[in-house]
Design a protein around this motif. Sequence first.
Motif, PDB file in Angstrom:
ATOM      1  N   GLU A   1       0.833  -1.188   0.000  1.00 16.05           N
ATOM      2  CA  GLU A   1       0.000   0.000   0.000  1.00 16.05           C
ATOM      3  C   GLU A   1       0.875   1.249   0.000  1.00 16.05           C
ATOM      4  O   GLU A   1       2.057   1.206   0.358  1.00 16.05           O
ATOM      5  N   ARG A   2       0.250   2.316  -0.445  1.00  9.83           N
ATOM      6  CA  ARG A   2       0.920   3.625  -0.424  1.00  9.83           C
ATOM      7  C   ARG A   2      -0.040   4.612   0.212  1.00  9.83           C
ATOM      8  O   ARG A   2      -1.211   4.695  -0.182  1.00  9.83           O
ATOM      9  N   ASN A   3       0.433   5.297   1.214  1.00 11.93           N
ATOM     10  CA  ASN A   3      -0.418   6.243   1.943  1.00 11.93           C
ATOM     11  C   ASN A   3      -1.687   5.562   2.439  1.00 11.93           C
ATOM     12  O   ASN A   3      -2.798   6.073   2.309  1.00 11.93           O
TER      13      ASN A   3
ATOM     14  N   SER B   1       9.447   2.084  -6.467  1.00 11.44           N
ATOM     15  CA  SER B   1       8.109   1.756  -5.948  1.00 11.44           C
ATOM     16  C   SER B   1       7.349   3.004  -5.546  1.00 11.44           C
ATOM     17  O   SER B   1       6.189   2.904  -5.160  1.00 11.44           O
ATOM     18  N   ASN B   2       7.971   4.149  -5.608  1.00 11.34           N
ATOM     19  CA  ASN B   2       7.316   5.387  -5.165  1.00 11.34           C
ATOM     20  C   ASN B   2       6.736   5.221  -3.759  1.00 11.34           C
ATOM     21  O   ASN B   2       5.586   5.529  -3.507  1.00 11.34           O
ATOM     22  N   ASN B   3       7.612   4.693  -2.899  1.00 12.35           N
ATOM     23  CA  ASN B   3       7.288   4.571  -1.469  1.00 12.35           C
ATOM     24  C   ASN B   3       6.120   3.629  -1.173  1.00 12.35           C
ATOM     25  O   ASN B   3       5.327   3.883  -0.263  1.00 12.35           O
ATOM     26  N   ILE B   4       6.053   2.572  -1.914  1.00 13.29           N
ATOM     27  CA  ILE B   4       5.107   1.524  -1.525  1.00 13.29           C
ATOM     28  C   ILE B   4       5.617   0.865  -0.247  1.00 13.29           C
ATOM     29  O   ILE B   4       6.817   0.616  -0.084  1.00 13.29           O
ATOM     30  N   VAL B   5       4.692   0.611   0.654  1.00 13.52           N
ATOM     31  CA  VAL B   5       5.042  -0.037   1.914  1.00 13.52           C
ATOM     32  C   VAL B   5       4.518  -1.471   1.885  1.00 13.52           C
ATOM     33  O   VAL B   5       3.343  -1.704   1.592  1.00 13.52           O
TER      34      VAL B   5
ATOM     35  N   ASN C   1       9.223   0.061   3.844  1.00  7.48           N
ATOM     36  CA  ASN C   1       9.169   0.895   2.640  1.00  7.48           C
ATOM     37  C   ASN C   1      10.089   0.275   1.594  1.00  7.48           C
ATOM     38  O   ASN C   1      11.304   0.189   1.802  1.00  7.48           O
TER      39      ASN C   1
END
Lengths: 496, 456
Positions: free
Chosen positions: A283-285, A339-343, A352
Amino acid sequence: MKQHFLTGLCATTAALTLSAAARADGGYFDGVKGAHAAGRGGAFTARADDVSAVELNPAGLTHIGTTIIQIGNRFSYNQRTYQRNPTLDWSQSGTDETTPPPYVTFAKVSNKTPVQALDPFIGVASNFGLADWAFAFALFSPAGTAREVYPNDGGQRYMMTRRNAQMIDWNLSAAWKYHELFGLGVTLQSVAVPTLEYGLVIDGSPYPHGNPVSSGLDIRANVKGSDLFTLNAILGAWVRPTPNLEIGLSGQVLPSEIQTKSKLAVSFVQPDPTLPNDTVTLERNNVPANDVTLTLPLPMTARLGARYRYLDGDREIFDVELDGVYETWSRVKDFRLDSNNIVASYRGQNVNIGVIDIAKDWRDTFGIHLGGDFVVVPKRATVRAGVYYETPVGTPAYANVDFSDGAQYGGALGASVYFGKVEVAVAGEYRAQSTVYVSDSNSRVYQQKPAGSCPAPYTDGTNCDPRYTGAPSPPVNGGTYDAYSIVGSLEAIYRF
Amino acid sequence: MRAAARVLTLASTLATAGCGDEAKSFAPADVRAGANPAVATLVDVQWTTSAPAVGYVGYGTTPSLGSVSAIERTSTTQHKVSLFGLTPGTTYYYQVVIWQGHDAGESQVQSVTTGAVPTTLPTFTTTGDTSESGMDELVLMPVTTTKPLVVVVSPKGQVLWYHEEDRPRTVTRARFSSDKASVLYDAIDAGGDSEIVRVALDGSSQSAVPVKGLGNDFVQLTNGNFAALAADTRDSNGMMLRGDKLVEVTPGGTATDVASIWNCFNPATAPGDGPAGEWTGASALVVDEGASKTDESDDVFYVALRDLSTIVRIPRATGKCDTVIGKTMPTVSFADPADAFAHPGGFNASSTDLAVLDADGAGAGTSRAIEYALDLTANTATKSWSYTPSPAVHVTSLGHVSQLTQGRRLVNWSTAGRLDLADKNGAQLWSLTGPAGATFGHHVRTDSLDDPSSKP
């Protein structure tokens, strides 16, 4: 005729012998498209007298002088093997190290999909009745090994488990010549990548100690996407200072790169059956997300060829061509997955993923191709041969199973038989890579361990594994790499 | 032809250029092994590496090996690893494994035959299943039969390591050195020429630290010095009496008095019951170096005084007996006087616990191991566990009690030449017996000889 044959034979023999000392290209691609070019070992920059000229030297299209349709296929058997170096599995030693780590050997792995049966070339060229002009359209995938699959549990799995790179080049060319003195040409090329897939195993462990063999938190990561348009351009020229000497020059001049919009899929290699729903979520954000970008730079290329034409009147009996090819593979420092900060969340951890760099550190390559044609029976049969050598694109420290990094060499034989307006051309090629070996101490491809916290320069005794001082995680590309391809090309060319 | 050969040579050179021309093998070199000349149960494996590396040796009686040594702790290019506990006169297969940089390598499997043990080496018999009893530790102890030896014995009674003391000496204590490379033992000479002997585990060296009047026990301190019991003979009413004192001895042999039992008791008011000329009969020593191993001011010594049937606590800072447990001038009383020990041997002590080999407290001809919960605020000692074997065993001196996990205790019946493992309920789980007439000195335990420690 006998004299011509002997002269041609001597020239071909000289080409085969001398070319072992020559050099040529690598990277993503293996060899060239087109049965004529392939049968000459790629020595086709100056000759370039069929539709494959759109890529090798678009100015050569003016040699065609009519309208032709060229349809063919390239068949290849692409064997790649990797023998990972033995290692000590420090994760199995006692915490007080009174139990020594076991010595672990790995089975040799090989590409499970070596056969590449469909690799077509379709092209048409015409001067549309204009004596000094030529135009062409061609559609083909660049010569190379599109798909490689390795065992998910093989010794290479921390480097790569699978790669599938389907590329299609759309080419539109125009060329013009000034009498038989020189010619100019240009190709606009659209590189389409309908599928680019890359898979590997990463270690999800957050702990400092390395798991060089396996980890209970091994995660299978697969990224798959596409990039349907990347613009490229090829310029070409030829000059014929004397009837017997022709020089060709071409270059792929745009610094472009493939950047796919992709989806990332992750799962535990061995889910814990005692844990409910033991999965990895992305997930992201705080919103489910799996979109990532994968970037692969393309090289610029320069080709220079010179060929000697042995003429009987206006008729060419044989030729010998020597080409040099320079490719700027040093543009490829890494394959970058952003990944543009996918966690990733798993087993109570939130990691992250950030940017995963698959280190490459490729070098520019230089190749030499030597080949030629010999007309056995005018308008009936021609034979050709060629050899080549290409400098290694990779440094051994960054060797990987995904592409052949080592020096490439090979030889080819080809022939054409003419049935009126129809030419059937065949070529057979053997291409091999010099064995590449890298020790674990010198290797620079490390296990991907995004949850680790070992900071550069990786000497932190608390967060880094002291057994791998100077490395962020265990090196995973140490070993011996071998590769060879057996390639066959078959084409039909119809001349109006 | 010559030109063609040059072309082919050049071609070959170019074909392999830049393709990883580094060495492809990290195998150890010059691998060799030999039976140790000093210890027949020991084989020394040596090898070299091209760069600093650590390594270990896999070994066994078949080419499939099965056992491993400990891994070397420091990187070097000249390697030597000793394989302990091998069966004498037996062919062993071995293979060296190294870790050099980030690379692993291994040698071919080779073989070596161990030597023959001396005929004087005692044999041990065991009873009880080691797997069921959980007896998985090795025991280092002096054993005296026809001559004194120091041995390491496996739970199955196999002698894994040995050293013979060829001089006429009494050996009562053996420990592993703090650097884990040697065995230390006391060689007590009735003539006063006593010393603490250091014997390298690999048999490569032997040295000694002279200690005048050395007694029955010593401990190697963190600072490398030795705390030792020593004779302190003084005039008492016109008669020379041997009492005991504590000394600290440097590795060079310089002794400094730490405390004397004479400062705690007076033979006129606290006579001992030892043989003539002996008074206190110090039999064992325990040292608590406190929280800070380097700050010696908080050191506390516990000494068992056999002939006074007393165990005393002596802080280094005062040199005085601040706590006395037992028969003579006690500061701690037993909750049940019937539980009092008499003629203590080896023991373990802390501020809350005391386990002691009680030679005579259980009655005539019966020795026992007994453990107390100590309350040094209330100054009471309450029996928490005891073990009295059946049939009875009687020891006259020394002995020892080790406190193991799960409430198990390893009891050393010294002069009876026997070790017993008893459970928390006082039932025997395992036993090891030496040859007839053998006596055991104080023992320590260790998990392995590759990384030995002196567990009390």
